[in-house]
Design a protein around this motif. Structure first.
Motif, short mmCIF file in Angstrom:
data_model
loop_
_atom_site.label_atom_id
_atom_site.label_comp_id
_atom_site.label_asym_id
_atom_site.label_seq_id
_atom_site.Cartn_x
_atom_site.Cartn_y
_atom_site.Cartn_z
N ASN A 51 60.92 7.74 83.72
CA ASN A 51 59.66 7.18 82.91
C ASN A 51 60.25 6.21 81.86
O ASN A 51 59.43 5.32 82.04
N LEU A 52 61.41 6.31 81.36
CA LEU A 52 61.69 5.14 80.38
C LEU A 52 62.08 4.05 80.98
O LEU A 52 61.75 2.80 80.55
N LYS A 53 62.72 4.05 82.20
CA LYS A 53 62.87 2.83 83.07
C LYS A 53 61.69 2.10 83.37
O LYS A 53 61.47 0.85 83.28
N SER A 54 60.64 2.97 83.94
CA SER A 54 59.47 2.26 84.46
C SER A 54 58.74 1.48 83.28
O SER A 54 57.95 0.39 83.51
N ARG A 55 58.90 2.16 82.01
CA ARG A 55 57.79 1.75 80.77
C ARG A 55 58.70 0.46 80.10
O ARG A 55 58.05 -0.46 79.68
N TYR A 56 60.07 0.82 79.89
CA TYR A 56 60.76 -0.19 79.30
C TYR A 56 61.93 -1.11 79.86
O TYR A 56 62.59 -1.90 79.21
N GLY A 57 62.31 -0.79 80.90
CA GLY A 57 63.28 -1.43 81.67
C GLY A 57 63.19 -2.63 81.67
O GLY A 57 64.25 -3.80 81.14
N ALA A 58 62.29 -3.49 82.03
CA ALA A 58 61.95 -5.02 81.93
C ALA A 58 62.02 -5.34 80.41
O ALA A 58 62.56 -6.66 80.10
#
Length: 364
Positions: free
Chosen positions: A187-194
């Motif tokens: 969830n964190l990756k999808s929201r804040y990875g970029a």
């Protein structure tokens, strides 16, 4: 008769010009002395008398900005911020690429985001700050500060969710990662990875412009350290942590050199320090000062530092690892008064590198 009228007009214009200059001189004097309220009123008078140059507007805007206190939510204080914003924008209408106005508007928006409890308002102000810094980096691609703050804003936008995720995962602040719950990580990756990658890229741009930019090194270390918590394997996690540690060490070496330690000795000094876990170092704490709580400390948080303890037990250096920026100054002020029992290695006192946690718990 015509010559008398012209003479009178010339005299009046001369008096008006003299009044403008006297008012402007007083305004600059007040500004130099740090009397920003008086300076602002004098600059306003100078503008009313016809002094409308860009520099005068910049002075006036800077007065209002200096009077603004970040985190203090009162109508009077917010009015200072609004007045500063209006004047800086007036400057941009006169000179659209004025770098001082762009930089000031960006920093003002960033300051106004810090300490805001409402997440929607905070996010909007951070987005505004990011937009101004992006414009500044377009006008001046060599402005390392713009790229540094773009990296810092990326961290500020991601940190609250990251901190909440670690708490949800049951991970203590000093505990190593990655975050154990796969769903939380994804969830964190999808929201804040970029966003994290963008923050890292911008911080590296700042370092490409100024390789001695130790504050940017510390922020890059922070971004890499927290990005590591999103990794799926221990190997990837350790690689990120190693990179983060390397940037932190480089920042410390530069600070040692600025204190007058020769470069080679600085590198040796950094690498010869003992490294102790917080649980071990905390036992040695013999004097602890609590942080000062401000009126807007309503959200619990833990400020984490990478600290250096001197051979005499005093705190020599602190690097922020995580925590709300509005609480950092108070936490630093407290920790710098802490005293530890010296750590001995082979019978001799040595400097220590350790993690230091400062907890803020809202008071009723």
């Amino acid at each position: 008769m015509r010559s008398i009228i012209l003479l009178l007009l010339s005299s009046v214009c001369g008096l008006a010009e003299s009044r403008r200059h006297d008012t402007l001189d007083r305004a600059v004097e007040f500004f130099t002395k740090g009397q920003y309220q008086e300076a602002a009123h004098s600059f306003e008078k100078a503008i009313a008398l016809g002094q409308s140059e860009t520099e005068v507007r910049l002075y006036l805007a800077t007065c209002w900005m200096r009077l603004y206190v970040p985190g203090a939510d009162s109508e009077g204080n917010n009015a200072f911020a609004r007045k500063a914003e209006a004047e800086f924008k007036h400057v941009l209408r006169l000179k659209p690429n004025n770098e001082i106005a762009l930089d000031s508007l960006a920093f003002l928006a960033y300051q106004r985001a810090d300490g805001v409890e409402d997440p929607v308002t905070r996010e909007a102000r951070l987005d505004e700050a990011r937009s101004w810094y992006q414009k500044l980096s377009t006008v001046n691609p060599k402005d390392e500060g713009a790229y540094y703050f773009l990296g810092l804003i990326a961290w500020a936008k991601w940190y609250p969710s990251y901190n909440a995720a670690r708490a949800q995962d049951g991970t203590k602040p000093e505990a190593p990662g990655p975050i154990r719950d796969l769903a939380v990580r994804q969830n964190l990756k999808s929201r804040y990875g970029a966003m994290l990658e963008d923050g890292i890229a911008n911080t590296k741009k700042a370092l490409n412009i100024d390789p001695q930019y130790d504050v940017a090194m510390a922020n890059l270390s922070l971004l890499l350290r927290e990005k590591a918590d999103l990794r799926d394997t221990q190997e990837e996690y350790r690689e990120d942590i190693e990179a983060a540690d390397n940037w932190a060490e480089k920042a410390l070496e530069i600070r040692e050199e600025r204190r007058g330690t020769p470069a080679k000795a600085a590198r040796t000094k950094v690498h010869e320090r003992a490294r102790l876990r917080p649980t071990v170092q905390n036992v040695k704490l013999i004097r602890k000062v609590d942080p000062v709580y401000s009126a807007h400390t309503r959200i619990p948080d833990t400020i984490r530092f990478r600290g250096i303890i001197g051979t005499d037990g005093l705190v020599l250096d602190l690097q922020l690892l995580s925590g709300r920026l509005s609480l950092v100054s108070s936490a630093q002020g407290a920790v710098r008064q802490w005293v530890y029992a010296p750590t001995l290695l082979n019978g001799k006192p040595v400097e220590v590198v350790t993690m230091i946690n400062v907890k803020f718990v809202p008071r009723p």
